[in-house]
Design a protein around this motif. Structure first.
Motif, PDB file in Angstrom:
ATOM      1  N   LEU A   1      48.686-111.091  -0.613  1.00 20.86           N
ATOM      2  CA  LEU A   1      49.694-112.090  -0.149  1.00 20.86           C
ATOM      3  C   LEU A   1      50.387-111.882   1.056  1.00 20.86           C
ATOM      4  N   ASP A   2      51.205-110.618   1.161  1.00 24.99           N
ATOM      5  CA  ASP A   2      52.166-110.388   2.268  1.00 24.99           C
ATOM      6  C   ASP A   2      52.412-108.908   2.203  1.00 24.99           C
ATOM      7  N   SER A   3      53.019-108.473   3.281  1.00 26.77           N
ATOM      8  CA  SER A   3      53.393-107.163   3.562  1.00 26.77           C
ATOM      9  C   SER A   3      54.504-106.818   4.617  1.00 26.77           C
ATOM     10  N   ASP A   4      55.079-105.751   4.443  1.00 27.19           N
ATOM     11  CA  ASP A   4      56.064-105.172   5.884  1.00 27.19           C
ATOM     12  C   ASP A   4      55.761-103.680   5.694  1.00 27.19           C
ATOM     13  N   ASP A   5      56.475-102.949   6.410  1.00 33.01           N
ATOM     14  CA  ASP A   5      56.042-101.759   6.681  1.00 33.01           C
ATOM     15  C   ASP A   5      56.670-100.884   5.202  1.00 33.01           C
ATOM     16  N   GLU A   6      57.278-101.415   4.298  1.00 34.46           N
ATOM     17  CA  GLU A   6      57.495-100.762   2.971  1.00 34.46           C
ATOM     18  C   GLU A   6      56.818-101.591   1.964  1.00 34.46           C
ATOM     19  N   VAL A   7      56.556-102.919   1.897  1.00 37.87           N
ATOM     20  CA  VAL A   7      56.189-103.232   0.482  1.00 37.87           C
ATOM     21  C   VAL A   7      54.596-104.085   0.693  1.00 37.87           C
ATOM     22  N   LEU A   8      53.941-103.906  -0.250  1.00 38.71           N
ATOM     23  CA  LEU A   8      52.675-104.797  -0.374  1.00 38.71           C
ATOM     24  C   LEU A   8      52.745-105.788  -1.530  1.00 38.71           C
TER      25      LEU A   8
ATOM     26  N   THR B   1      54.862-116.964   0.374  1.00 35.50           N
ATOM     27  CA  THR B   1      55.757-115.772   0.228  1.00 35.50           C
ATOM     28  C   THR B   1      56.506-115.596   1.470  1.00 35.50           C
ATOM     29  N   GLY B   2      57.770-114.752   1.711  1.00 34.59           N
ATOM     30  CA  GLY B   2      58.172-114.313   2.940  1.00 34.59           C
ATOM     31  C   GLY B   2      58.948-112.992   2.669  1.00 34.59           C
ATOM     32  N   ILE B   3      58.892-111.997   3.707  1.00 35.92           N
ATOM     33  CA  ILE B   3      59.698-111.163   3.441  1.00 35.92           C
ATOM     34  C   ILE B   3      60.688-110.907   4.601  1.00 35.92           C
ATOM     35  N   ILE B   4      62.042-110.974   4.272  1.00 33.64           N
ATOM     36  CA  ILE B   4      63.030-111.322   5.359  1.00 33.64           C
ATOM     37  C   ILE B   4      63.968-110.260   4.957  1.00 33.64           C
ATOM     38  N   GLY B   5      64.356-108.951   5.861  1.00 32.38           N
ATOM     39  CA  GLY B   5      65.137-107.972   5.601  1.00 32.38           C
ATOM     40  C   GLY B   5      65.183-107.322   4.167  1.00 32.38           C
ATOM     41  N   ASP B   6      66.075-107.521   3.445  1.00 30.81           N
ATOM     42  CA  ASP B   6      65.928-106.833   1.897  1.00 30.81           C
ATOM     43  C   ASP B   6      65.488-107.733   0.903  1.00 30.81           C
ATOM     44  N   LYS B   7      65.044-108.886   1.239  1.00 26.86           N
ATOM     45  CA  LYS B   7      64.539-109.903   0.250  1.00 26.86           C
ATOM     46  C   LYS B   7      63.256-110.341   0.327  1.00 26.86           C
ATOM     47  N   LEU B   8      62.697-110.488  -0.898  1.00 25.71           N
ATOM     48  CA  LEU B   8      61.517-111.409  -1.035  1.00 25.71           C
ATOM     49  C   LEU B   8      61.783-112.835  -1.412  1.00 25.71           C
ATOM     50  N   HIS B   9      61.176-113.605  -0.402  1.00 30.90           N
ATOM     51  CA  HIS B   9      61.145-114.940  -0.774  1.00 30.90           C
ATOM     52  C   HIS B   9      59.762-115.601  -1.413  1.00 30.90           C
ATOM     53  N   VAL B  10      60.004-116.313  -2.685  1.00 27.96           N
ATOM     54  CA  VAL B  10      58.935-116.847  -3.167  1.00 27.96           C
ATOM     55  C   VAL B  10      58.988-118.480  -3.210  1.00 27.96           C
ATOM     56  N   TYR B  11      58.075-118.948  -2.709  1.00 26.32           N
ATOM     57  CA  TYR B  11      58.220-120.541  -2.673  1.00 26.32           C
ATOM     58  C   TYR B  11      57.120-120.950  -3.600  1.00 26.32           C
ATOM     59  N   THR B  12      57.478-122.178  -4.335  1.00 26.88           N
ATOM     60  CA  THR B  12      56.469-122.597  -5.533  1.00 26.88           C
ATOM     61  C   THR B  12      56.331-123.970  -5.412  1.00 26.88           C
ATOM     62  N   ASN B  13      55.141-124.553  -5.723  1.00 30.62           N
ATOM     63  CA  ASN B  13      55.212-125.992  -6.321  1.00 30.62           C
ATOM     64  C   ASN B  13      55.931-125.935  -7.474  1.00 30.62           C
ATOM     65  N   ALA B  14      56.225-127.249  -8.078  1.00 29.95           N
ATOM     66  CA  ALA B  14      57.121-127.481  -9.186  1.00 29.95           C
ATOM     67  C   ALA B  14      56.552-128.597  -9.979  1.00 29.95           C
TER      68      ALA B  14
ATOM     69  N   ILE C   1      61.269-122.268   6.129  1.00 27.64           N
ATOM     70  CA  ILE C   1      61.797-121.363   7.179  1.00 27.64           C
ATOM     71  C   ILE C   1      63.233-120.886   6.750  1.00 27.64           C
ATOM     72  N   ILE C   2      63.304-119.817   6.892  1.00 26.49           N
ATOM     73  CA  ILE C   2      64.795-119.245   6.630  1.00 26.49           C
ATOM     74  C   ILE C   2      65.436-118.811   8.122  1.00 26.49           C
TER      75      ILE C   2
ATOM     76  N   HIS D   1      62.437-122.260  -4.764  1.00 31.35           N
ATOM     77  CA  HIS D   1      62.645-120.985  -3.866  1.00 31.35           C
ATOM     78  C   HIS D   1      63.345-119.959  -4.751  1.00 31.35           C
ATOM     79  N   LEU D   2      62.732-118.953  -4.995  1.00 32.94           N
ATOM     80  CA  LEU D   2      62.935-117.799  -5.646  1.00 32.94           C
ATOM     81  C   LEU D   2      63.124-116.604  -4.806  1.00 32.94           C
ATOM     82  N   VAL D   3      64.374-116.060  -5.095  1.00 31.26           N
ATOM     83  CA  VAL D   3      64.553-114.902  -4.305  1.00 31.26           C
ATOM     84  C   VAL D   3      64.765-113.481  -4.962  1.00 31.26           C
ATOM     85  N   PHE D   4      64.410-112.480  -4.178  1.00 25.89           N
ATOM     86  CA  PHE D   4      64.008-111.178  -4.992  1.00 25.89           C
ATOM     87  C   PHE D   4      64.748-110.083  -4.285  1.00 25.89           C
ATOM     88  N   ASP D   5      65.255-108.909  -4.904  1.00 24.14           N
ATOM     89  CA  ASP D   5      65.564-107.892  -4.109  1.00 24.14           C
ATOM     90  C   ASP D   5      64.367-107.129  -3.748  1.00 24.14           C
TER      91      ASP D   5
END
Length: 537
Positions: free
Chosen positions: A242-249, A295-308, A368-369, A322-326
């Protein structure tokens, strides 16, 4: 500070600010494909890779040339290799760039063949994955290699060599992440010979059940860590990057049922360096049926966008979530829903199911954040209409692409800004296509969003067709509109300007910060040039 939003186009006329590279002057071969090379941290464009065919030595053996440009379109180097492409007797195929990834001083260039269908929106089968490394210090190139059984295997070809399906069965793909790693899945142990060039989205329970692991690889394709999957014979798990940065997959996980679609779904979050499972995001809600959009990874947050969707009426859209996770703990910190019924005052005539009466509805194109933490939602209207196709000489289905809306939400999920962008377009599609497939195959007018600096300012691109003349004339004279959103001053501003070209197709693309890249292809002569146009924001 308020936000300025400006929409305008760059007139394609060879201005003094433009940087131009005529692709025919870079190689004596035939231009085949191009790909963007991003910097290691994905923050800016490093350059471009251009693929040319120099010579066809026999039916399946070609001399290919890779030309590397920097972000200003200056030529850095070129390397030539003799490589084989798989050809079918009754099916047209083409060779193209899968990806080009920069890690330190090394470029990894992925190449594949694909089956070409008559209609561009049809599903295409991809196969014969192979790779080349280019050292950016010495400009030396490796031999062609393929990845099989989680090992590199080098290949050399000469005139007259032929390929068969036996050469393709066990080749693994490399998936480029947004960090210094690749992801690769094991080949299914269930009849790989029958699956080598099949429709990649066809539901196949046994195929996924017999994929036994995936691995994260470094730039030399050595395993950093791996995960065994599908040990239980009673179920099948299907994983997707799905997505990644230099810390998480982030990996999407589906539980599959035999002869049915997915049973449930979630997102697993891993430490990308160690493989430690940090947590699992379950995609469920007490009142709505939610499915993953992006999905999106911005700073220390994981953003999950869904259909409802409504639980009681399967398939009836209610809007988006729009779900946000640490990022460290994978604990949910925020959950908002953007429901159609709540947008009725913003979009006059909108129904609770996202429709504009019986004529058309809306689909999300981008979440877009913004730099100040608000959420900007890009919506595009679409509907369907039957009509006569002059090329096929039969009745066909056309997607009617309508107006776009920009809707901005504050931290309390309240609308603080909205803007309607008038446009209209018609694109031929196949019967039964979904809005998700339309977005996947690039049918919508909205194209993509690009950050323009590390502050989070960005640009958006979409097509605004010239409505004068026939559809054929409009296709030859496209009108592209470039949107810029930046935190500058005072008020919202909007502007549009035409961008024409006789007998040309013009493709906007990613460029270095502050620029837009335009690839111009002359449909009569086949000549192409790449142009960087400066964007004033």
């Amino acid at each position: 500070m308020t936000r300025i939003i400006m929409f305008f186009t760059v007139l394609f006329c060879g201005t003094a600010l433009a940087q131009v590279q005529k692709l025919g002057e870079l190689s004596s071969g035939i231009f085949i494909d191009s790909a963007v090379i991003m910097e290691d941290d994905d923050s800016n464009v490093f350059g471009y890779c251009l693929l040319y065919q120099l010579d066809r030595k026999s039916k399946e053996v070609f001399d290919l040339e890779y030309v590397i440009l920097d972000k200003n379109l200056n030529k850095l180097t070129s390397v030539s290799l003799t490589q084989a492409a798989f050809k079918m007797t009754l099916v047209k195929t083409r060779t193209e760039l899968t990806f080009v990834k920069k890690i330190g001083n090394q470029l990894t260039v992925g190449v594949n063949d694909r089956k070409v269908n008559i209609d561009y929106y049809d599903v295409m089968a991809f196969f014969n994955y192979r790779f080349v490394n280019i050292n950016l210090d010495t400009f030396a190139a490796s031999k062609e290699y393929k990845y099989e059984g989680f090992k590199k295997k080098e290949y050399e070809y000469k005139t007259g060599d032929k390929m068969s399906f036996d050469d393709l069965y066990y080749l693994q793909q490399l998936i480029s992440t947004k960090s210094d790693y690749f992801v690769s899945f094991a080949i299914t142990e269930h009849n790989p010979e029958k699956l080598v060039a099949t429709n990649p989205v066809t539901y196949n329970y046994k195929k996924h059940q017999e994929i036994k692991r995936f691995a994260v690889l470094d730039k030399d394709l050595k395993e950093v860590w791996s995960k065994n999957i599908n040990a239980d014979k009673k179920t099948a798990l299907q994983y997707e990057y799905l997505d990644s940065d230099d810390e998480v997959l982030l990996m999407k996980k589906l539980f599959l049922k035999d002869k049915e679609a997915l049973l449930s779904k979630s997102i697993e979050v891993y430490n990308i360096k160690t493989g430690a499972l940090l947590g699992e995001i379950e995609l469920d809600d007490k009142e709505l049926e939610i499915t993953l959009y992006s999905t999106g990874i911005i700073g220390d947050k994981l953003h999950v966008y869904t259909n409802a969707h409504q639980k009681s009426k399967k398939g009836w859209s209610q809007g988006y979530g729009h779900l946000v996770f640490d990022k460290k703990t994978v604990k949910e910190t925020k959950r908002d829903f953007i429901l159609w019924k709540d947008l009725a005052s913003t979009i006059p005539g909108l129904t609770e199911y996202g429709g504009m009466g019986k004529d058309y509805g809306f689909a999300a194109q981008e979440f877009i954040i913004t730099p100040k933490g608000t959420l900007l939602l890009v919506l595009e209207g679409y509907g369907f209409k039957s009509g006569y196709s002059p090329l096929k000489k039969v009745q066909s289905i056309y997607a009617q692409l309508k107006e776009m809306y920009l809707v901005e939400f504050d931290m309390d999920n309240k609308v603080v800004f909205s803007k309607k962008i008038e446009k209209q377009n018609s694109v031929e599609v196949y019967a039964g296509i979904t809005r998700e497939e339309m977005k996947k195959y690039g049918i919508f007018d909205y194209m993509f969003c690009q950050k323009i600096n590390k502050d989070g300012d960005f640009v958006m691109y979409y097509t605004l067709n010239d409505q004068e003349g026939t559809k054929r004339k409009m296709a030859k004279k496209p009108l592209w509109t470039l949107g810029i959103i930046s935190d500058v001053s005072g008020e919202y501003g909007f502007e549009t300007l035409p961008l024409y070209g006789e007998d040309l197709k013009i493709y906007p693309g990613l460029a270095k910060n502050g620029y837009i890249r335009l690839l111009e292809v002359n449909q009569k002569t086949g000549q192409a040039e790449m142009r960087l146009e400066k964007v004033n924001y």
